[in-house]
Enzyme design. Structure first.
Site, PDB file in Angstrom:
ATOM      1  CB  SER A 125      -2.362 -19.421 -10.710  1.00  0.00           C
ATOM      2  OG  SER A 125      -1.527 -18.721 -11.591  1.00  0.00           O
ATOM      3  CG  ASP A 268       4.069 -16.790  -6.326  1.00  0.00           C
ATOM      4  OD1 ASP A 268       4.618 -16.695  -7.444  1.00  0.00           O
ATOM      5  OD2 ASP A 268       2.855 -17.060  -6.187  1.00  0.00           O
ATOM      6  CG  HIS A 301       2.981 -19.381  -9.281  1.00  0.00           C
ATOM      7  ND1 HIS A 301       2.096 -18.566  -8.610  1.00  0.00           N
ATOM      8  CD2 HIS A 301       2.274 -19.937 -10.315  1.00  0.00           C
ATOM      9  CE1 HIS A 301       0.909 -18.618  -9.202  1.00  0.00           C
ATOM     10  NE2 HIS A 301       0.997 -19.438 -10.225  1.00  0.00           N
TER      11      HIS A 301
END
Length: 337
Positions: A125, A268, A301
């Site tokens: 991330s 994602d 995600h």
């Protein structure tokens, strides 16, 4: 053990100067005895990357993909993330900082620690975006650059969601709780929530179980994360830009000397797989040592934290090396393969 460096008189992107308290942890072997891996945490993560409470313990540890018996692991806390203090050092001026500032601060810290070469930089991330930024600012820093579920730029979609987060954080009467509830909806996917809850209701109040799940995550983060930290970390997501405002992302990325291993997630909704595949295709025309792997998951995600079997399979070949003879080498820039 948590250690700390003070970066004195650091001037940020807005031109303001202040001392920066940077905390970090070591794991595994000594830096003089083994290849060094820098691990960058995600938005609500920290430097505790392994051990019983480590947030990436399924990837890093004894006999794990990143084996602490073979490697030296260094993990910085992004200044202001609130792990063991100093969460308010950017409370008033958090918007003055960009992710490139965090990279510059880490590079200064590496210099203070007398580390001029890393075996790998890895992060998920925002930690993956920071890996891109570090590699661009010092192209020969790492042999391997591994950005996971990330990107080297803030897309319009990312900025839009983070702007909503910022609005909640600055206007809600229960800001961390409410912002986290909103965030969970784009960390997962409709399919992930449908599989998890199946439309079920709570037997006591007949409320949807998904509502209770969101409330739980909001309360959980509120109890361990400060408002100042959340504001800063969310803001940094909107400042991902390895081109440093030029828009020439590919040109900047092509200067990275080490191998780049992109790991994306097909579902994602935060850092889109399409963006990562475009980066891979376009950058491979300029840079030969680049690869991409895609995690297949319905979980969006958060799959980079959930689908550890797939992640381990992708990364294992990178970290399969021998460190025999490294102890006899006085340079931290060279190790046996």
């Amino acid at each position: 053990m948590l250690e700390e460096l003070i970066i004195e008189n650091y001037t940020n992107s807005a031109g303001s100067t202040q001392d920066i308290h940077l905390s970090y942890q070591w794991f595994g072997r000594k830096a003089s005895e083994a290849p060094i891996i820098l691990v960058n945490h995600a938005l609500t993560g920290n430097s505790l990357v392994t051990g019983s409470n480590g947030w990436w313990k399924d990837l890093i540890g004894k006999n794990k993909c990143i084996d602490i018996d073979k490697f030296c692991i260094l993990a910085f806390n992004i200044p202001g993330n609130g792990f063991k203090g100093h969460e308010d050092q950017f409370f008033e001026n958090y918007r003055e900082f960009k992710l490139k500032d965090i990279a510059q601060i880490q590079l200064i810290a590496l210099e203070k620690l007398k580390i001029d070469k890393l075996f790998a930089i890895i992060g998920g991330s925002i930690g993956g975006a920071l890996a891109w930024e570090l590699a661009v600012q010092k192209p020969d820093l790492a042999e391997h650059v591994i950005p996971i579920a990330s990107d080297y730029k803030s897309t319009d979609w990312l900025v839009a969601n983070c702007r909503i987060q910022d609005h909640i954080l600055n206007n809600s009467s229960n800001p961390v709780h409410d912002a986290r509830m909103h965030a969970m909806t784009f960390y997962r996917t409709p399919q992930s929530l449908a599989q998890k809850f199946e439309g079920k209701r709570n037997s006591q109040d007949q409320g949807f179980e998904v509502e209770n799940w969101l409330l739980h995550h909001g309360e959980k983060l509120k109890n361990r994360f400060t408002l100042a930290s959340y504001k800063l970390m969310n803001h940094l997501l909107m400042t991902i830009d390895i081109s440093h405002s030029s828009g020439n992302y590919l040109e900047a990325a092509s200067k990275i000397k080490g191998e780049v291993h992109i790991v994306t997630v097909n579902s994602d909704l935060f850092f889109l797989a399409e963006e990562n595949w475009n980066t891979y295709v376009e950058l491979s025309l300029l840079k030969p040592n680049i690869s991409i792997h895609e995690i297949k998951s319905i979980h969006g995600h958060d799959a980079f934290l959930i689908e550890t079997d797939q992640l381990n399979r992708f990364l294992k070949p990178i970290f399969q090396l021998t460190t025999q003879g490294y102890e006899n080498n006085t340079s931290r820039s060279v190790w046996a393969r």
